[in-house]
Design a protein around this motif. Structure first.
Motif, PDB file in Angstrom:
ATOM      1  N   GLY A 124       0.835  -1.194   0.000  1.00  0.00           N
ATOM      2  CA  GLY A 124       0.000   0.000   0.000  1.00  0.00           C
ATOM      3  C   GLY A 124       0.867   1.240   0.000  1.00  0.00           C
ATOM      4  N   MET A 125       0.770   2.044   1.034  1.00  0.00           N
ATOM      5  CA  MET A 125       1.581   3.248   1.175  1.00  0.00           C
ATOM      6  C   MET A 125       2.919   2.890   1.802  1.00  0.00           C
ATOM      7  SD  MET A 125       0.709   6.744   3.320  1.00  0.00           S
ATOM      8  CE  MET A 125      -0.663   7.207   2.290  1.00  0.00           C
ATOM      9  N   ASP A 126       4.012   3.014   1.048  1.00  0.00           N
ATOM     10  CA  ASP A 126       5.317   2.641   1.591  1.00  0.00           C
ATOM     11  C   ASP A 126       5.906   3.782   2.416  1.00  0.00           C
ATOM     12  OD1 ASP A 126       6.479   4.503  -0.144  1.00  0.00           O
ATOM     13  OD2 ASP A 126       7.097   2.993  -1.604  1.00  0.00           O
ATOM     14  N   PHE A 162       8.335   5.876   1.877  1.00  0.00           N
ATOM     15  CA  PHE A 162       8.570   7.130   1.173  1.00  0.00           C
ATOM     16  C   PHE A 162       7.271   7.914   1.001  1.00  0.00           C
ATOM     17  CE2 PHE A 162      12.117   4.465  -0.594  1.00  0.00           C
ATOM     18  CZ  PHE A 162      13.147   5.153   0.038  1.00  0.00           C
ATOM     19  N   GLU A 163       6.189   7.209   0.700  1.00  0.00           N
ATOM     20  CA  GLU A 163       4.904   7.893   0.528  1.00  0.00           C
ATOM     21  C   GLU A 163       4.390   8.449   1.847  1.00  0.00           C
ATOM     22  OE1 GLU A 163       2.855   5.655  -3.238  1.00  0.00           O
ATOM     23  OE2 GLU A 163       3.061   4.504  -1.397  1.00  0.00           O
ATOM     24  N   VAL A 164       4.717   7.776   2.952  1.00  0.00           N
ATOM     25  CA  VAL A 164       4.365   8.312   4.272  1.00  0.00           C
ATOM     26  C   VAL A 164       5.008   9.680   4.458  1.00  0.00           C
ATOM     27  CG1 VAL A 164       4.744   8.051   6.761  1.00  0.00           C
ATOM     28  CG2 VAL A 164       3.958   6.101   5.410  1.00  0.00           C
ATOM     29  N   LEU A 165       6.294   9.782   4.150  1.00  0.00           N
ATOM     30  CA  LEU A 165       7.010  11.046   4.340  1.00  0.00           C
ATOM     31  C   LEU A 165       6.495  12.129   3.404  1.00  0.00           C
ATOM     32  CD1 LEU A 165      10.621   9.651   4.778  1.00  0.00           C
ATOM     33  CD2 LEU A 165       9.123  10.565   6.552  1.00  0.00           C
ATOM     34  N   LYS A 166       6.132  11.755   2.175  1.00  0.00           N
ATOM     35  CA  LYS A 166       5.618  12.741   1.237  1.00  0.00           C
ATOM     36  C   LYS A 166       4.263  13.288   1.671  1.00  0.00           C
ATOM     37  CE  LYS A 166       5.959  10.394  -2.641  1.00  0.00           C
ATOM     38  NZ  LYS A 166       5.927  10.156  -4.098  1.00  0.00           N
ATOM     39  N   ALA A 167       3.532  12.506   2.481  1.00  0.00           N
ATOM     40  CA  ALA A 167       2.213  12.925   2.921  1.00  0.00           C
ATOM     41  C   ALA A 167       2.252  13.881   4.109  1.00  0.00           C
ATOM     42  CB  ALA A 167       1.377  11.694   3.293  1.00  0.00           C
ATOM     43  N   GLY A 212      10.910  11.303  -8.599  1.00  0.00           N
ATOM     44  CA  GLY A 212      10.606  12.408  -9.485  1.00  0.00           C
ATOM     45  C   GLY A 212      10.073  13.579  -8.690  1.00  0.00           C
ATOM     46  N   ARG A 213       9.980  14.694  -9.323  1.00  0.00           N
ATOM     47  CA  ARG A 213       9.659  15.923  -8.611  1.00  0.00           C
ATOM     48  C   ARG A 213       8.177  16.050  -8.286  1.00  0.00           C
ATOM     49  NH1 ARG A 213      10.935  22.069 -10.783  1.00  0.00           N
ATOM     50  NH2 ARG A 213      10.066  23.158  -8.995  1.00  0.00           N
ATOM     51  N   TYR A 214       7.303  15.495  -9.118  1.00  0.00           N
ATOM     52  CA  TYR A 214       5.879  15.773  -8.982  1.00  0.00           C
ATOM     53  C   TYR A 214       5.114  14.604  -8.376  1.00  0.00           C
ATOM     54  CZ  TYR A 214       7.600  19.302 -12.140  1.00  0.00           C
ATOM     55  OH  TYR A 214       8.355  20.307 -12.693  1.00  0.00           O
ATOM     56  N   PHE A 215       4.101  14.921  -7.601  1.00  0.00           N
ATOM     57  CA  PHE A 215       3.339  13.918  -6.857  1.00  0.00           C
ATOM     58  C   PHE A 215       2.203  13.346  -7.702  1.00  0.00           C
ATOM     59  CE2 PHE A 215       4.259  14.974  -2.134  1.00  0.00           C
ATOM     60  CZ  PHE A 215       5.588  15.186  -2.434  1.00  0.00           C
ATOM     61  N   SER A 216       1.907  12.070  -7.481  1.00  0.00           N
ATOM     62  CA  SER A 216       0.808  11.417  -8.198  1.00  0.00           C
ATOM     63  C   SER A 216      -0.411  11.218  -7.301  1.00  0.00           C
ATOM     64  CB  SER A 216       1.260  10.061  -8.741  1.00  0.00           C
ATOM     65  OG  SER A 216       1.629   9.198  -7.671  1.00  0.00           O
ATOM     66  N   ARG A 217      -0.244  11.459  -5.991  1.00  0.00           N
ATOM     67  CA  ARG A 217      -1.356  11.263  -5.050  1.00  0.00           C
ATOM     68  C   ARG A 217      -1.115  12.078  -3.786  1.00  0.00           C
ATOM     69  NH1 ARG A 217      -0.355   4.987  -4.188  1.00  0.00           N
ATOM     70  NH2 ARG A 217       0.383   5.260  -6.300  1.00  0.00           N
ATOM     71  N   THR A 258      -3.759  12.715  -8.083  1.00  0.00           N
ATOM     72  CA  THR A 258      -3.541  14.002  -8.739  1.00  0.00           C
ATOM     73  C   THR A 258      -4.321  14.097 -10.042  1.00  0.00           C
ATOM     74  OG1 THR A 258      -1.324  14.039  -7.786  1.00  0.00           O
ATOM     75  CG2 THR A 258      -1.763  15.589  -9.555  1.00  0.00           C
ATOM     76  N   ASP A 259      -4.447  12.978 -10.744  1.00  0.00           N
ATOM     77  CA  ASP A 259      -5.177  12.971 -12.014  1.00  0.00           C
ATOM     78  C   ASP A 259      -6.657  13.305 -11.850  1.00  0.00           C
ATOM     79  OD1 ASP A 259      -2.933  12.373 -13.460  1.00  0.00           O
ATOM     80  OD2 ASP A 259      -3.330  10.217 -13.580  1.00  0.00           O
TER      81      ASP A 259
END
Length: 252
Positions: free
Chosen positions: A58-60, A62-67, A139-144, A158-159
């Motif tokens: 699910g949310m790994d 890295f995604e935790v930190l980005k959130a 990458g620089r831009y977020f997808s979620r 993001t879409d």
């Protein structure tokens, strides 16, 4: 120090907890077995240090930190089963990691470093290193964007975003008639969005380029921008150059 342990493997969490319980100056404030719960607990408990598993379903990690808000990241000690060659990224950014199975001596070294970060008040520098790692990795831009809804975390793609409005210290993500509150400033959020897909037309508005249907001149390079969902947004002269550039770059 107040510590939070995040790992989807109960045995791994137990191993970290047992080591921490031997220490008088560390308090375990919680444990989590998934990324969404980790985001919630970090926001709620504000731990000083987080032992964070990199690879979780699910949310790994890295995604935790980005959130999380970039200006208030805790110190992080990564837990990983990566092979040695894949650990170079952590070393380049001077970030601590513990390779599973965890070695006692290496654990003590990582914790001592977290203490020094805490005592020196240098969490901001550590957060900057973490964000650089995330930028290089994904990458620089977020997808979620994970957004809190009561006790739950909902993931907004993001879409699916049509437009974004400022709401104090929050941003309202508008998707197909529904809105979601994200704890993020417009300036920080703009940096996470692909400028080829999103246009900032006002200090309080960002719109998806493909949703723009009509520009109605108002006064002195200001427009009323109508989107495909029927909503209308006023642009400002401050961002007129961006809008003009986007218009001139479009081709049939």
């Amino acid at each position: 120090m107040r510590a939070l342990i995040v790992d989807d493997e109960p045995l791994a969490r137990r191993g970290v907890a047992l080591r921490l319980k031997r220490l008088k100056d560390v308090e375990i404030v919680g444990e989590c077995g998934d990324g969404a719960s980790a985001v919630e607990k970090i926001l709620e408990l504000a731990p000083d240090v987080v032992f964070l598993d990199v690879q979780m379903p699910g949310m790994d990690g890295f995604e935790v930190l980005k959130a999380l808000p970039q200006d208030d990241l805790p110190s992080v000690i990564f837990l990983t089963a990566y092979e040695q060659h894949a650990l170079r990224a952590f070393e380049v950014h001077a970030l601590d990691y513990l390779l599973k199975p965890v070695d006692d001596e290496r654990f003590a070294m990582a914790l001592e470093r977290a203490r020094r970060v805490q005592e020196a008040g240098s969490r901001a520098q550590m957060a900057e290193r973490i964000m650089h790692l995330l930028d290089e990795r994904a990458g620089r831009y977020f997808s979620r964007f994970p957004v809190r809804m009561g006790s739950r975390i909902q993931v907004v793609l993001t879409d699916d975003i049509d437009w974004i409005a400022a709401a104090g210290d929050y941003a309202e993500l508008h998707c197909a008639g529904r809105s979601h509150l994200l704890r993020e400033t417009m300036t920080a959020l703009e940096q996470k969005l692909d400028p080829a897909q999103f246009l900032r037309i006002h200090r309080s508005r960002i719109v998806r380029a493909r949703c723009v249907r009509e520009l109605r001149p108002i006064d002195n390079r200001e427009y009323l921008v109508k989107l495909s969902d029927g909503s209308e947004h006023r642009s400002s002269r401050t961002y007129a150059d961006r809008l003009d550039k986007w218009l001139s770059s479009e081709r049939p």
